[in-house]
Design an enzyme around this catalytic site. Structure first.
Site, PDB file in Angstrom:
ATOM      1  N   SER A 194      11.007  -7.772   0.225  1.00  0.00           N
ATOM      2  CA  SER A 194       9.655  -7.422   0.687  1.00  0.00           C
ATOM      3  C   SER A 194       9.706  -6.227   1.627  1.00  0.00           C
ATOM      4  O   SER A 194       8.837  -5.360   1.602  1.00  0.00           O
ATOM      5  CB  SER A 194       9.018  -8.619   1.381  1.00  0.00           C
ATOM      6  OG  SER A 194       9.703  -8.925   2.564  1.00  0.00           O
TER       7      SER A 194
ATOM      8  N   ARG B 237       7.610  -3.101   0.390  1.00  0.00           N
ATOM      9  CA  ARG B 237       6.398  -2.789   1.153  1.00  0.00           C
ATOM     10  C   ARG B 237       6.340  -1.293   1.453  1.00  0.00           C
ATOM     11  O   ARG B 237       5.354  -0.620   1.199  1.00  0.00           O
ATOM     12  CB  ARG B 237       6.372  -3.577   2.450  1.00  0.00           C
ATOM     13  CG  ARG B 237       5.134  -3.276   3.300  1.00  0.00           C
ATOM     14  CD  ARG B 237       5.157  -4.009   4.611  1.00  0.00           C
ATOM     15  NE  ARG B 237       5.277  -5.447   4.417  1.00  0.00           N
ATOM     16  CZ  ARG B 237       6.364  -6.142   4.691  1.00  0.00           C
ATOM     17  NH1 ARG B 237       7.416  -5.521   5.192  1.00  0.00           N
ATOM     18  NH2 ARG B 237       6.413  -7.427   4.476  1.00  0.00           N
TER      19      ARG B 237
ATOM     20  N   ASN C   6       3.778   1.327  -0.382  1.00  0.00           N
ATOM     21  CA  ASN C   6       2.795   2.055   0.411  1.00  0.00           C
ATOM     22  C   ASN C   6       2.942   3.554   0.243  1.00  0.00           C
ATOM     23  O   ASN C   6       1.955   4.273   0.059  1.00  0.00           O
ATOM     24  CB  ASN C   6       2.937   1.696   1.883  1.00  0.00           C
ATOM     25  CG  ASN C   6       2.052   0.525   2.257  1.00  0.00           C
ATOM     26  OD1 ASN C   6       0.848   0.675   2.354  1.00  0.00           O
ATOM     27  ND2 ASN C   6       2.654  -0.639   2.418  1.00  0.00           N
TER      28      ASN C   6
END
Lengths: 258, 156
Positions: free
Chosen positions: A193, A197, A201
């Protein structure tokens, strides 16, 4: 590259921009642009750090030393909150992550076509300027943090203790197989994660910049500047989140068994 | 994503980067910051100490001034007393001296008076004797008087 206006073939334009400059194949496939820009940024930061570190003023700091001291204080406060015992690695680790990720993300704010076009002129046809839009970069960091967590787990709890924590957590020893699977997923989800992430993004951010760049030139300034301003927030936030989660994970790993 | 050399390259970069920041920035700078905060704390403590010393010095100063003032007033008092004593003494001595002088002059006067009296007596006696001699020289009668003189001589 000989190309008409980008808007003629949006799919080709976007996929062209998202294609890294690669050398080699298979395992030895190297994303030259990713490594070049990340190492360039790291070198600049190291150079500045070295200079500041060599000319430290204990009395009244000025210039870059002030900036770095503020950052160090900021990171140190976070570390002190998370760590009951002093830890020598996590502070510099957090600071490095913050600086590196922030600056790599900040490459996002360079107009999307500027550097690739410039590279195109000197014969480099593919260029991705934001290293954090390459999962290699984000996974490299998250995996190193993962290894550090395992190291601390084994160091603090011992090999057996670490293994035991997989079996008894969270439901007690009687549900050991379920515990094992759950804890395993939990532990593996952390680096995954963390890396995804940041990658997600930055990748989508870059994609939106590309989509904006496809608009007619007289419309671009408004959404372009708005997205860039918003992105200043995003890149800072992502760097901050990456650092805070790193500190959290390492502090969890170096806790005594509970 | 494939596991490629890029990943390991980035991992290596990351490790070197963290190590470099730790060795050349974090450690010296945190040490400097610690030193500075210690220095500031020391400075503040020293300033406070200095303030206290000033306070103490002020107290000492005022007590010393008070002491000096009381000493001075004591000295002035003593001096006044002493001067009074000296004046008194001088006055006494002068009185004594004066009375002595008066006494001795009175004595001298008396002596002189006495001497003058004596002189006067002598002079009167001499005069009377002379007068008597002259009177006697004219009236003396050897026979008569020899008889008297003989009588005086013989009576002793």
């Amino acid at each position: 590259m000989t190309q008409g206006p980008a808007t003629d073939n949006p799919v080709q334009y976007i996929s062209h921009h998202l294609q890294p400059l690669q050398v080699g194949s298979g395992f030895w496939q190297i994303n030259v642009d990713t490594i070049f820009f990340s190492v360039l940024i790291a070198s600049i930061v190291m150079f500045i750090s070295y200079r500041v570190g060599k000319t430290i003023q204990v009395g009244a700091p000025s210039g870059m030393q002030n900036v770095l001291e503020t950052l160090i204080d900021f990171v140190n406060d976070l570390v002190k909150e998370a760590f009951p015992k002093p830890n020598k690695i996590v502070g510099p680790l957090g600071l490095t992550i913050f600086l590196w990720v922030f600056l790599m993300n900040a490459m996002d704010l360079v107009p999307v076509d500027l550097l690739p076009k410039a590279a195109d002129m000197i014969g480099i046809h593919y260029l991705k300027v934001v290293p954090t839009t390459d999962p290699h970069t984000t996974f490299a960091m998250s995996l190193m943090i993962f290894l550090l967590c395992i190291y601390y787990n084994i160091k603090i709890k011992g090999g057996l203790g670490y293994f035991k924590s997989f079996l008894v957590h969270p439901f007690g020893i009687w549900l050991a197989p379920i515990n094992f699977i759950l804890t395993m997923v939990e532990e593996l989800a952390k680096p995954l994660s963390l890396a995804l992430r940041l990658f997600g993004n930055m990748f989508t951010g870059e994609l939106v910049f590309l989509l904006i760049a496809l608009l007619p030139w007289y419309i671009i300034p408004l959404p372009g500047s708005l997205w860039a301003i918003f992105h200043i927030l995003v890149i800072t936030l992502q760097a901050f989140i990456f650092m805070v989660l790193t500190i959290m994970y390492v502090s969890l790993a170096s806790e005594e068994s509970h | 994503m494939n596991v490629t050399a890029t990943l390991f390259g980035q991992m290596l970069t990351f490790v070197i980067f963290v190590w470099f920041i730790k060795a050349y920035l974090w450690e010296p700078l945190t040490k400097a910051m610690e030193d500075r905060s210690n220095k500031i704390a020391d400075g503040l403590a020293a300033a406070e100490q200095g303030q206290q010393k000033i306070e103490q010095a002020k107290i000492e100063f005022t007590t010393r001034i008070d002491e000096a003032k009381s000493k001075a007033s004591n000295i002035i008092g003593d001096a006044e007393q002493k001067s009074k004593l000296i004046v008194e003494e001088a006055r006494n001595i002068a009185k004594e001296e004066a009375s002595k002088i008066a006494k001795s002059s009175a004595q001298q006067l008396e002596q002189e008076i006495n001497a003058a009296k004596e002189q006067l007596k002598e002079d009167v006696a001499n005069l009377s004797i002379e007068c008597a001699e002259r009177v006697l020289a004219q009236e003396i009668d050897k026979k008569k008087h020899n008889k008297i003189i003989e009588e005086v001589i013989n009576s002793d």
